[in-house]
Design a protein around this motif. Structure first.
Motif, PDB file in Angstrom:
ATOM      1  N   SER A   1       0.828  -1.196   0.000  1.00  0.00           N
ATOM      2  CA  SER A   1       0.000   0.000   0.000  1.00  0.00           C
ATOM      3  C   SER A   1       0.870   1.257   0.000  1.00  0.00           C
ATOM      4  O   SER A   1       1.878   1.341   0.710  1.00  0.00           O
ATOM      5  N   TRP A   2       0.460   2.257  -0.805  1.00  0.00           N
ATOM      6  CA  TRP A   2       1.170   3.530  -0.810  1.00  0.00           C
ATOM      7  C   TRP A   2       1.135   4.185   0.568  1.00  0.00           C
ATOM      8  O   TRP A   2       2.099   4.840   0.978  1.00  0.00           O
ATOM      9  N   VAL A   3       0.046   3.986   1.284  1.00  0.00           N
ATOM     10  CA  VAL A   3      -0.071   4.566   2.626  1.00  0.00           C
ATOM     11  C   VAL A   3       0.968   3.949   3.550  1.00  0.00           C
ATOM     12  O   VAL A   3       1.700   4.656   4.261  1.00  0.00           O
ATOM     13  N   VAL A   4       1.057   2.630   3.538  1.00  0.00           N
ATOM     14  CA  VAL A   4       2.016   1.932   4.395  1.00  0.00           C
ATOM     15  C   VAL A   4       3.443   2.315   4.022  1.00  0.00           C
ATOM     16  O   VAL A   4       4.269   2.630   4.890  1.00  0.00           O
ATOM     17  N   ALA A   5       3.755   2.287   2.719  1.00  0.00           N
ATOM     18  CA  ALA A   5       5.107   2.618   2.268  1.00  0.00           C
ATOM     19  C   ALA A   5       5.476   4.057   2.633  1.00  0.00           C
ATOM     20  O   ALA A   5       6.600   4.327   3.077  1.00  0.00           O
ATOM     21  N   SER A   6       4.539   4.981   2.464  1.00  0.00           N
ATOM     22  CA  SER A   6       4.809   6.387   2.780  1.00  0.00           C
ATOM     23  C   SER A   6       5.071   6.580   4.271  1.00  0.00           C
ATOM     24  O   SER A   6       5.984   7.320   4.665  1.00  0.00           O
ATOM     25  N   LEU A   7       4.285   5.925   5.109  1.00  0.00           N
ATOM     26  CA  LEU A   7       4.473   6.056   6.557  1.00  0.00           C
ATOM     27  C   LEU A   7       5.794   5.430   7.002  1.00  0.00           C
ATOM     28  O   LEU A   7       6.452   5.941   7.917  1.00  0.00           O
ATOM     29  N   ILE A   8       6.196   4.337   6.350  1.00  0.00           N
ATOM     30  CA  ILE A   8       7.488   3.713   6.675  1.00  0.00           C
ATOM     31  C   ILE A   8       8.626   4.663   6.318  1.00  0.00           C
ATOM     32  O   ILE A   8       9.562   4.873   7.109  1.00  0.00           O
ATOM     33  N   PHE A   9       8.567   5.258   5.119  1.00  0.00           N
ATOM     34  CA  PHE A   9       9.611   6.193   4.709  1.00  0.00           C
ATOM     35  C   PHE A   9       9.628   7.425   5.622  1.00  0.00           C
ATOM     36  O   PHE A   9      10.696   7.960   5.926  1.00  0.00           O
ATOM     37  N   LYS A  10       8.456   7.874   6.036  1.00  0.00           N
ATOM     38  CA  LYS A  10       8.405   9.025   6.940  1.00  0.00           C
ATOM     39  C   LYS A  10       9.051   8.677   8.277  1.00  0.00           C
ATOM     40  O   LYS A  10       9.782   9.496   8.856  1.00  0.00           O
ATOM     41  N   PHE A  11       8.815   7.469   8.769  1.00  0.00           N
ATOM     42  CA  PHE A  11       9.427   7.025  10.015  1.00  0.00           C
ATOM     43  C   PHE A  11      10.948   6.945   9.881  1.00  0.00           C
ATOM     44  O   PHE A  11      11.686   7.307  10.798  1.00  0.00           O
TER      45      PHE A  11
ATOM     46  N   ALA B   1      13.666  16.558   0.666  1.00  0.00           N
ATOM     47  CA  ALA B   1      12.352  15.917   0.747  1.00  0.00           C
ATOM     48  C   ALA B   1      11.937  15.339  -0.601  1.00  0.00           C
ATOM     49  O   ALA B   1      11.428  14.208  -0.681  1.00  0.00           O
ATOM     50  N   MET B   2      12.150  16.092  -1.690  1.00  0.00           N
ATOM     51  CA  MET B   2      11.812  15.586  -3.013  1.00  0.00           C
ATOM     52  C   MET B   2      12.687  14.395  -3.386  1.00  0.00           C
ATOM     53  O   MET B   2      12.242  13.469  -4.084  1.00  0.00           O
ATOM     54  N   LEU B   3      13.913  14.390  -2.916  1.00  0.00           N
ATOM     55  CA  LEU B   3      14.806  13.255  -3.154  1.00  0.00           C
ATOM     56  C   LEU B   3      14.286  12.006  -2.446  1.00  0.00           C
ATOM     57  O   LEU B   3      14.264  10.908  -3.016  1.00  0.00           O
ATOM     58  N   VAL B   4      13.845  12.165  -1.201  1.00  0.00           N
ATOM     59  CA  VAL B   4      13.283  11.046  -0.445  1.00  0.00           C
ATOM     60  C   VAL B   4      12.035  10.505  -1.131  1.00  0.00           C
ATOM     61  O   VAL B   4      11.872   9.282  -1.295  1.00  0.00           O
ATOM     62  N   ILE B   5      11.160  11.394  -1.548  1.00  0.00           N
ATOM     63  CA  ILE B   5       9.918  10.960  -2.205  1.00  0.00           C
ATOM     64  C   ILE B   5      10.225  10.316  -3.553  1.00  0.00           C
ATOM     65  O   ILE B   5       9.566   9.359  -3.967  1.00  0.00           O
ATOM     66  N   GLY B   6      11.253  10.822  -4.247  1.00  0.00           N
ATOM     67  CA  GLY B   6      11.679  10.185  -5.495  1.00  0.00           C
ATOM     68  C   GLY B   6      12.204   8.783  -5.265  1.00  0.00           C
ATOM     69  O   GLY B   6      11.909   7.852  -6.038  1.00  0.00           O
ATOM     70  N   PHE B   7      12.976   8.586  -4.182  1.00  0.00           N
ATOM     71  CA  PHE B   7      13.472   7.251  -3.839  1.00  0.00           C
ATOM     72  C   PHE B   7      12.318   6.306  -3.518  1.00  0.00           C
ATOM     73  O   PHE B   7      12.356   5.118  -3.858  1.00  0.00           O
TER      74      PHE B   7
ATOM     75  N   LEU C   1       1.215  12.399   2.726  1.00  0.00           N
ATOM     76  CA  LEU C   1       1.488  11.779   4.022  1.00  0.00           C
ATOM     77  C   LEU C   1       2.861  12.119   4.574  1.00  0.00           C
ATOM     78  O   LEU C   1       3.037  12.187   5.789  1.00  0.00           O
ATOM     79  N   ILE C   2       3.835  12.355   3.714  1.00  0.00           N
ATOM     80  CA  ILE C   2       5.200  12.585   4.195  1.00  0.00           C
ATOM     81  C   ILE C   2       5.451  14.058   4.502  1.00  0.00           C
ATOM     82  O   ILE C   2       5.982  14.411   5.566  1.00  0.00           O
ATOM     83  N   THR C   3       5.081  14.957   3.599  1.00  0.00           N
ATOM     84  CA  THR C   3       5.352  16.386   3.817  1.00  0.00           C
ATOM     85  C   THR C   3       4.097  17.246   3.808  1.00  0.00           C
ATOM     86  O   THR C   3       4.138  18.383   4.262  1.00  0.00           O
TER      87      THR C   3
END
Length: 289
Positions: free
Chosen positions: A114-124, A156-162, A234-236
């Motif tokens: 899930s994009w939600v799960v993946a986004s929250l993991i990256f945010k953590f 932040a854009m680099l993280v979201i790109g990764f 979710l991240i920014t």
């Protein structure tokens, strides 16, 4: 008999057509009409025709240009990354050797995550008090200060790109693996006899043979890059100060935070026109090649 077949065909066609008309065609037309009105959810009784003012406001909006710039940055990071890594993973795993099926599953798992799960993991992982800063500071002792991965727009854009690369490599791998099955093995054998190495075989045989697949993947990934929403939200959430905003998050904020549906409708059609133009350009370039 032909009349009965025709009637049966209409019976199969009508439900799908009704669904398409009710849930896709009608909202598109209605949304286009709203783009010419000052239409706000806070006062549904007031529906004032303002012509092209919403479209003028879109192009005068600095956040719109910032969001467009951020989408381009995200696309430049995620699209080439997914295509290059996806191709080499597919090339390495195309043959049925021991362990390749396991690696195929592992590479494809992020796609179905899930994009939600993946986004929250990256945010953590990337937040100021997250795992990555802890690992860099406490384990590697590379710095004494936290790195603001999500507070600085460029990082932040680099993280979201990764995140986009991590999510998309498996999908690209599957498409490329299907295409690689159609490359004639005789060409590889002839190239080997001529003394070509692996990189030469990839450059002169594999890539030209799967050019149409590469075009399809590129087109789909560019469209997908323009549709990025969940990870940003979710991240920014577009911050700080809209510096990581993209079109869909800005459209969402205008529609459901500021309740300006007229402006959001105009923004959605500008967004659609940009995607259509990019797709047309890609088709033209591919046709010339």
């Amino acid at each position: 008999m032909r009349k009965k077949d025709g009637a049966a065909g209409y019976l199969f066609f009508i439900p799908g057509f009704l669904f398409f008309s009710l849930f896709i065609l009608y909202p598109l037309i209605r949304n286009f009409v709203y783009s010419f009105y000052d239409f706000r959810l806070t006062d549904l009784s007031q529906l004032t025709f303002i012509g092209f003012d919403n479209y003028k406001n879109v192009f005068q909006d600095q956040v719109f240009w910032t969001s467009l710039k951020n989408i381009i940055i995200y696309g430049l990071i995620s699209v080439p990354g997914q295509m290059i890594l996806g191709f080499f993973v597919a090339y390495a795993l195309q043959k049925n050797r021991f362990g390749t099926k396991t690696f195929r599953v592992l590479y494809f798992l992020p796609v179905i995550t899930s994009w939600v799960v993946a986004s929250l993991i990256f945010k953590f992982v990337f937040t100021d008090q997250g795992f990555l800063n802890y690992f860099i500071m406490e384990k590697l002792h590379l710095t004494n200060n936290t790195i603001s991965w999500l507070s600085e727009p460029s990082k932040a854009m680099l993280v979201i790109g990764f995140l986009g690369i991590w999510k998309g490599v498996g999908w690209v791998m599957v498409i490329y693996m299907a295409a690689l099955q159609g490359v004639p093995q005789e060409q590889y054998e002839a190239a080997s006899l001529d003394g070509c190495n692996t990189l030469q075989r990839i450059w002169y045989i594999t890539l030209p043979s799967i050019r149409s697949t590469t075009f399809f993947i590129q087109m789909m990934l560019i469209i997908g890059a323009f549709n990025v929403f969940t990870s940003i939200y979710l991240i920014t959430n577009g911050g700080p100060l809209h510096q990581t905003e993209v079109m869909l998050t800005w459209m969402y904020q205008k529609a459901f935070t500021e309740y300006d549906l007229g402006y959001a409708s105009a923004l959605s059609y500008v967004f659609a026109i940009i995607i259509a133009c990019l797709t047309l350009i890609q088709f033209r370039l591919n046709k010339q090649e």
